[in-house]
Design a protein around this motif. Structure first.
Motif, PDB file in Angstrom:
ATOM      1  N   GLY A  21      -2.934   6.217   1.849  1.00  0.00           N
ATOM      2  CA  GLY A  21      -3.754   5.712   0.763  1.00  0.00           C
ATOM      3  C   GLY A  21      -3.109   5.778  -0.600  1.00  0.00           C
ATOM      4  O   GLY A  21      -3.597   5.142  -1.550  1.00  0.00           O
ATOM      5  N   GLU A  22      -2.020   6.506  -0.765  1.00  0.00           N
ATOM      6  CA  GLU A  22      -1.340   6.613  -2.052  1.00  0.00           C
ATOM      7  C   GLU A  22      -0.207   5.597  -2.113  1.00  0.00           C
ATOM      8  O   GLU A  22       0.632   5.550  -1.202  1.00  0.00           O
ATOM      9  N   VAL A  23      -0.165   4.754  -3.177  1.00  0.00           N
ATOM     10  CA  VAL A  23       0.793   3.659  -3.304  1.00  0.00           C
ATOM     11  C   VAL A  23       1.978   4.122  -4.156  1.00  0.00           C
ATOM     12  O   VAL A  23       1.792   4.684  -5.244  1.00  0.00           O
ATOM     13  N   GLU A  43       6.458  -2.061  -1.912  1.00  0.00           N
ATOM     14  CA  GLU A  43       5.616  -0.906  -2.225  1.00  0.00           C
ATOM     15  C   GLU A  43       5.218  -0.232  -0.921  1.00  0.00           C
ATOM     16  O   GLU A  43       5.010  -0.892   0.100  1.00  0.00           O
ATOM     17  N   TRP A  44       5.149   1.111  -0.984  1.00  0.00           N
ATOM     18  CA  TRP A  44       4.772   1.912   0.179  1.00  0.00           C
ATOM     19  C   TRP A  44       3.374   2.480  -0.044  1.00  0.00           C
ATOM     20  O   TRP A  44       3.038   2.922  -1.141  1.00  0.00           O
ATOM     21  N   THR A  45       2.579   2.507   1.018  1.00  0.00           N
ATOM     22  CA  THR A  45       1.273   3.155   0.989  1.00  0.00           C
ATOM     23  C   THR A  45       1.313   4.318   1.966  1.00  0.00           C
ATOM     24  O   THR A  45       1.479   4.117   3.182  1.00  0.00           O
ATOM     25  N   ASP A  83       2.890  -6.976   5.757  1.00  0.00           N
ATOM     26  CA  ASP A  83       2.786  -5.526   5.887  1.00  0.00           C
ATOM     27  C   ASP A  83       3.491  -5.077   7.162  1.00  0.00           C
ATOM     28  O   ASP A  83       3.394  -5.733   8.220  1.00  0.00           O
ATOM     29  N   TYR A 127       2.241   5.294   7.321  1.00  0.00           N
ATOM     30  CA  TYR A 127       3.079   4.673   6.291  1.00  0.00           C
ATOM     31  C   TYR A 127       2.976   3.149   6.453  1.00  0.00           C
ATOM     32  O   TYR A 127       3.208   2.618   7.550  1.00  0.00           O
ATOM     33  N   ARG A 155       5.411   2.295  -5.626  1.00  0.00           N
ATOM     34  CA  ARG A 155       6.108   1.018  -5.776  1.00  0.00           C
ATOM     35  C   ARG A 155       7.607   1.244  -5.911  1.00  0.00           C
ATOM     36  O   ARG A 155       8.058   2.376  -6.156  1.00  0.00           O
TER      37      ARG A 155
END
Length: 562
Positions: free
Chosen positions: A295-297, A290-292, A350, A338, A299
């Protein structure tokens, strides 16, 4: 002995005790001598052979000849009565220098497995029989090595990262016992090893006494151990080129969390275009992604706005490629944060990722072009230094001008001057004005750059003519003023040099021309009469002596090589 008795008497020892002491001592020497004479020497003490190898075994009685030689060999049905003249037993013959030299030996052409044990030799010596033994070991190849796990894996045969893995290698039923070497993927396993143990074994229904070798190994497992093959290799007396060492193996399986990496920057992304951001991570089992993004995730398998995340692609050897696509990359996208999160059953890791539209990452050191430039600059500098040294040593280019030295030696009766020309122009009377108090004339050094004149010879010729004319007039004026009369000269042209209180008139006969050529009449001798000039302070001079001094001028030929 009498001395010993006296000593005992002086010490107060009774006489009967002294006699007993000597009796015991005599018996001891007799027994020691008998034991030494009865000893049989054997060569070798132990013989380790492979089945089918030949060997020679020898028993020796060094003090006396022997009357007979009998050999008992394990596995053979009879005793061999051997001598140099007896060769009727196939495969077993006498070995040694003869019975008269006390040697009893046997030559076995082919050793058999049943011959393993003690070989006994019996020697007849002066009516009694002496014996000796030799250990004959017939090597027996051990069975296939086996790797036995002491740390149990899970139901799927996997170990977890950080677990202390322990196993042991067993090499059974060898004679003699075999040795063990550990490898990981055909490279030496530099891991802690246990003490090698040798255990006696007796296989059923064989009657053989064999040996089993055991050794353990252990270390903490890491991600790099996954898929590696642990090899236990045995080494034995029976190993040959046709029979290489035997080995047993076990493949280690390790599960671990995604491996951490330093912050990563992806370069070469073009603005206003759809770009792919690729990351390679290592994990076992496969990770979930999953990428953040600020602040927006997002998957794996999802798409949010311009960002799409795909499932990891397996590359082999626990490596996975993770891809995220950005539609219409903007300059603002390159400033966002990112975070890639990879998770599996063993843990979560991470990764910080940065985006850049630069073509290549900044160089952390010297580029190839800079290195090449430095090398070229150093080479040119070295070449310049070598050329300067060469020019100075050979007198070329700006080092071509050398000093012209004129040495004057005066005596009470005569004066001589030797002029040596070492430059392209020959020293003339005009150049003599530059002679210092020590008679040295310095040439101009190459301190500043200048263009080479078209013709030095013509310039020196004109300078010489002007100097000769001016000095001739000055000489005539001084002579008329002082009232001195100068004797006639051989030729009208006279060169005058003003020295320290002397006036020297030189004839031009044999002088060089302005073009630095050789004189017309080489080595011509010229005489000049010297006239003393009055001092400047008008002090009265001493009355002149009626004597005439002469100076001999020798012109030196110019060296053709210069």
């Amino acid at each position: 002995m009498s001395r010993i008795c006296l000593d005992h008497q002086h010490m107060g020892v009774p006489h009967h005790l002294t006699k007993q002491f000597y009796v015991v001592l005599s018996v001891f020497f007799i027994l020691t001598d008998a034991m030494a004479r009865a000893q049989v020497n054997v060569e070798p003490n132990t013989a380790v052979l492979n089945e089918g190898d030949p060997t020679e075994l020898l028993c020796r009685y060094a003090h006396h000849s022997i009357t007979y030689c009998r050999i008992e060999i394990p596995g053979e049905p009879k005793v061999f009565n051997l001598s140099p003249d007896w060769n009727k037993t196939p495969g077993f013959t006498y070995f040694g220098k003869g019975l008269q030299n006390g040697e009893c030996g046997v030559n076995i052409q082919r050793v058999k497995a049943i011959n393993n044990g003690q070989v006994k030799c019996n020697l007849g010596v002066e009516g009694e029989e002496l014996s000796g033994t030799i250990d004959l070991v017939v090597a027996l190849r051990p069975k296939q090595p086996a790797v036995e796990l002491m740390t149990k894996a899970d139901s799927e045969g996997y170990f977890s990262e950080g677990v202390t893995f322990q196993a042991r290698c067993i090499v059974p039923d060898g004679r003699p016992a075999g040795n063990i070497t550990w490898f990981l993927d055909n490279e030496p396993a530099n891991k802690p090893l246990g003490q090698m143990e040798f255990v006696a074994s007796h296989p059923a229904n064989t009657g053989l006494e064999l040996a089993t070798t055991i050794q353990s190994i252990k270390w903490n497992l890491g991600p790099e151990d996954n898929g590696r093959k642990l090899i236990c290799r045995s080494h034995h007396q029976t190993d040959r080129e046709s029979l290489p060492p035997q080995e047993g193996s076990y493949t280690i399986l390790v599960r671990y969390a995604p491996i951490h990496k330093e912050d990563t920057t992806v370069y070469g992304l073009y603005l206003e275009q759809t770009v792919k951001v690729n990351m390679t991570i290592r994990a076992n089992p496969a990770p979930v992604i999953e990428w953040t993004i600020d602040g927006e995730v997002v998957r794996q398998g999802e798409q949010k706005g311009r960002f799409s995340v795909f499932e990891p692609e397996y590359l082999g050897q626990d490596m996975y490629n993770v891809t995220m696509i950005i539609a219409g990359l903007t300059l603002e996208d390159t400033t966002k944060t990112y975070i890639l999160r990879a998770s599996n059953a063993l843990g979560t890791t991470d990764y910080n990722v940065h985006l850049s539209s630069s073509a290549t990452p900044p160089s952390s050191g010297l580029e190839i072009g800079a290195i090449v430039g430095i090398v070229v600059a150093v080479a040119v500098l070295i070449l310049i230094v070598l050329l300067v040294l060469f020019a100075r040593a050979t007198g070329r280019w700006c080092f071509g001008g050398k000093s012209v030295k004129m040495t004057t030696n005066e005596t009470s009766d005569t004066e001589s001057a030797e002029v040596k020309a070492t430059s392209t122009a020959t020293a003339t009377t005009a150049a003599a004005s530059e002679v210092d108090a020590n008679g040295q004339m310095n040439a101009d050094s190459c301190n500043k750059k200048s263009k080479r004149l078209p013709s030095f010879s013509a310039i020196f010729k004109r300078m010489n003519e002007r100097d000769v004319s001016a000095k001739r007039k000055n000489n005539e004026a001084d002579t008329s003023n002082n009232g001195n009369e100068v004797g006639p000269t051989p030729t009208p042209a006279v060169a005058t040099t003003a020295g320290s209180g002397t006036n020297e008139q030189l004839s031009p006969v044999g002088a060089t021309d302005g073009n630095d050529n050789q004189p017309k009449e080489d080595k011509q001798l010229v005489y000049a009469e010297l006239v003393l000039k009055p001092a400047e302070n008008n002090e009265p001079l001493p009355p002149p002596k009626p004597s005439t001094e002469y100076a001999e001028i020798v012109y030196v030929k110019k060296d053709d090589k210069k």
